[in-house]
Design a protein around this motif. Structure first.
Motif, PDB file in Angstrom:
ATOM      1  N   MET A   1       2.275  14.065 -11.746  1.00 53.27           N
ATOM      2  CA  MET A   1       1.829  12.725 -12.037  1.00 53.27           C
ATOM      3  C   MET A   1       2.573  11.695 -11.184  1.00 53.27           C
ATOM      4  O   MET A   1       1.979  10.717 -10.770  1.00 53.27           O
ATOM      5  N   ILE A   2       3.842  11.969 -10.984  1.00 54.04           N
ATOM      6  CA  ILE A   2       4.628  11.033 -10.184  1.00 54.04           C
ATOM      7  C   ILE A   2       4.138  11.040  -8.738  1.00 54.04           C
ATOM      8  O   ILE A   2       4.025   9.983  -8.114  1.00 54.04           O
ATOM      9  N   SER A   3       3.819  12.222  -8.229  1.00 56.10           N
ATOM     10  CA  SER A   3       3.335  12.275  -6.839  1.00 56.10           C
ATOM     11  C   SER A   3       1.980  11.567  -6.709  1.00 56.10           C
ATOM     12  O   SER A   3       1.712  10.922  -5.698  1.00 56.10           O
ATOM     13  N   LEU A   4       1.154  11.669  -7.742  1.00 60.54           N
ATOM     14  CA  LEU A   4      -0.125  10.953  -7.720  1.00 60.54           C
ATOM     15  C   LEU A   4       0.101   9.441  -7.732  1.00 60.54           C
ATOM     16  O   LEU A   4      -0.558   8.698  -7.003  1.00 60.54           O
ATOM     17  N   ALA A   5       1.069   8.987  -8.524  1.00 60.86           N
ATOM     18  CA  ALA A   5       1.383   7.558  -8.564  1.00 60.86           C
ATOM     19  C   ALA A   5       1.948   7.083  -7.229  1.00 60.86           C
ATOM     20  O   ALA A   5       1.572   6.014  -6.736  1.00 60.86           O
ATOM     21  N   LEU A   6       2.816   7.878  -6.632  1.00 62.95           N
ATOM     22  CA  LEU A   6       3.376   7.494  -5.328  1.00 62.95           C
ATOM     23  C   LEU A   6       2.291   7.475  -4.251  1.00 62.95           C
ATOM     24  O   LEU A   6       2.294   6.597  -3.378  1.00 62.95           O
ATOM     25  N   THR A   7       1.361   8.415  -4.325  1.00 68.28           N
ATOM     26  CA  THR A   7       0.241   8.414  -3.383  1.00 68.28           C
ATOM     27  C   THR A   7      -0.593   7.150  -3.563  1.00 68.28           C
ATOM     28  O   THR A   7      -1.014   6.532  -2.580  1.00 68.28           O
ATOM     29  N   GLY A   8      -0.817   6.760  -4.811  1.00 63.84           N
ATOM     30  CA  GLY A   8      -1.545   5.520  -5.080  1.00 63.84           C
ATOM     31  C   GLY A   8      -0.841   4.306  -4.516  1.00 63.84           C
ATOM     32  O   GLY A   8      -1.471   3.388  -3.992  1.00 63.84           O
ATOM     33  N   LEU A   9       0.480   4.278  -4.625  1.00 62.24           N
ATOM     34  CA  LEU A   9       1.239   3.157  -4.060  1.00 62.24           C
ATOM     35  C   LEU A   9       1.143   3.129  -2.538  1.00 62.24           C
ATOM     36  O   LEU A   9       1.013   2.059  -1.935  1.00 62.24           O
ATOM     37  N   VAL A  10       1.200   4.292  -1.907  1.00 59.02           N
ATOM     38  CA  VAL A  10       1.076   4.351  -0.449  1.00 59.02           C
ATOM     39  C   VAL A  10      -0.306   3.870  -0.012  1.00 59.02           C
ATOM     40  O   VAL A  10      -0.427   3.091   0.945  1.00 59.02           O
ATOM     41  N   VAL A  11      -1.343   4.307  -0.728  1.00 59.38           N
ATOM     42  CA  VAL A  11      -2.707   3.861  -0.404  1.00 59.38           C
ATOM     43  C   VAL A  11      -2.810   2.352  -0.593  1.00 59.38           C
ATOM     44  O   VAL A  11      -3.409   1.645   0.233  1.00 59.38           O
ATOM     45  N   GLY A  12      -2.226   1.841  -1.667  1.00 62.57           N
ATOM     46  CA  GLY A  12      -2.263   0.402  -1.914  1.00 62.57           C
ATOM     47  C   GLY A  12      -1.597  -0.399  -0.815  1.00 62.57           C
ATOM     48  O   GLY A  12      -2.121  -1.408  -0.350  1.00 62.57           O
ATOM     49  N   VAL A  13      -0.436   0.060  -0.382  1.00 62.13           N
ATOM     50  CA  VAL A  13       0.283  -0.646   0.692  1.00 62.13           C
ATOM     51  C   VAL A  13      -0.515  -0.579   1.998  1.00 62.13           C
ATOM     52  O   VAL A  13      -0.644  -1.579   2.708  1.00 62.13           O
ATOM     53  N   PHE A  14      -1.064   0.593   2.312  1.00 60.37           N
ATOM     54  CA  PHE A  14      -1.832   0.736   3.550  1.00 60.37           C
ATOM     55  C   PHE A  14      -3.065  -0.165   3.544  1.00 60.37           C
ATOM     56  O   PHE A  14      -3.344  -0.847   4.524  1.00 60.37           O
ATOM     57  N   LYS A  15      -3.799  -0.170   2.412  1.00 57.82           N
ATOM     58  CA  LYS A  15      -5.001  -0.990   2.347  1.00 57.82           C
ATOM     59  C   LYS A  15      -4.666  -2.481   2.382  1.00 57.82           C
ATOM     60  O   LYS A  15      -5.394  -3.271   2.974  1.00 57.82           O
ATOM     61  N   ALA A  16      -3.565  -2.874   1.768  1.00 55.94           N
ATOM     62  CA  ALA A  16      -3.156  -4.281   1.823  1.00 55.94           C
ATOM     63  C   ALA A  16      -2.791  -4.668   3.249  1.00 55.94           C
ATOM     64  O   ALA A  16      -3.173  -5.742   3.737  1.00 55.94           O
ATOM     65  N   TYR A  17      -2.057  -3.810   3.942  1.00 60.09           N
ATOM     66  CA  TYR A  17      -1.696  -4.069   5.339  1.00 60.09           C
ATOM     67  C   TYR A  17      -2.952  -4.143   6.203  1.00 60.09           C
ATOM     68  O   TYR A  17      -3.089  -5.035   7.045  1.00 60.09           O
ATOM     69  N   GLN A  18      -3.872  -3.198   5.959  1.00 56.13           N
ATOM     70  CA  GLN A  18      -5.108  -3.170   6.737  1.00 56.13           C
ATOM     71  C   GLN A  18      -5.950  -4.423   6.465  1.00 56.13           C
ATOM     72  O   GLN A  18      -6.586  -4.956   7.369  1.00 56.13           O
ATOM     73  N   SER A  19      -5.942  -4.902   5.226  1.00 54.80           N
ATOM     74  CA  SER A  19      -6.696  -6.117   4.901  1.00 54.80           C
ATOM     75  C   SER A  19      -6.092  -7.340   5.582  1.00 54.80           C
ATOM     76  O   SER A  19      -6.806  -8.242   6.004  1.00 54.80           O
TER      77      SER A  19
END
Length: 122
Positions: A1-19
């Motif tokens: 579950m923690i790895s899924l949450a960390l993956t979600g945070l990485v995706v969030g940061v990448f998409k925010a940077y890309q936006s």
């Protein structure tokens, strides 16, 4: 579950940077056309870029909120998870008032006992 949450945070940061800064792998070029339609073409490209940025930012927000919720769930599960039985709880097997065995746990199933044997909490 923690790895899924960390993956979600990485995706969030990448998409925010890309936006904010656009996709580093994509280069949008406007094909050459007469200058009379340049303003309209720029508006279309600008609108498309703004829409892509809004979609990316929405993805970043959803991903980050879900990741934080997962981390909160993991924290709650860890905090309120049942603990192991304390080592103080044990059952003693005695024979003629002499300790024969000390068994960890709350209870022991015994089918028959010899005369002089006893099972009791320690």
């Amino acid at each position: 579950m923690i790895s899924l949450a960390l993956t979600g945070l990485v995706v969030g940061v990448f998409k925010a940077y890309q936006s904010a800064y656009g996709s580093p792998a994509a280069l949008v070029e406007i094909p050459e056309q007469p200058i009379s339609t340049l303003a309209r073409r720029l508006d279309k490209v600008r609108d498309a870029a703004a829409n892509a940025a809004m979609r990316g930012l929405a993805t970043a927000v959803v991903s980050t909120v879900l990741a934080v919720a997962l981390l909160a769930a993991v924290s709650v599960l860890t905090w309120f998870a049942p603990s192991e039985p304390s080592p103080d709880k044990s059952v003693c097997l005695t024979f003629e008032n002499k300790l024969v065995a000390k068994i960890p746990g709350d209870n022991v199933s015994v089918s028959t006992l010899a005369t002089g044997a006893a099972v009791s909490p320690c």
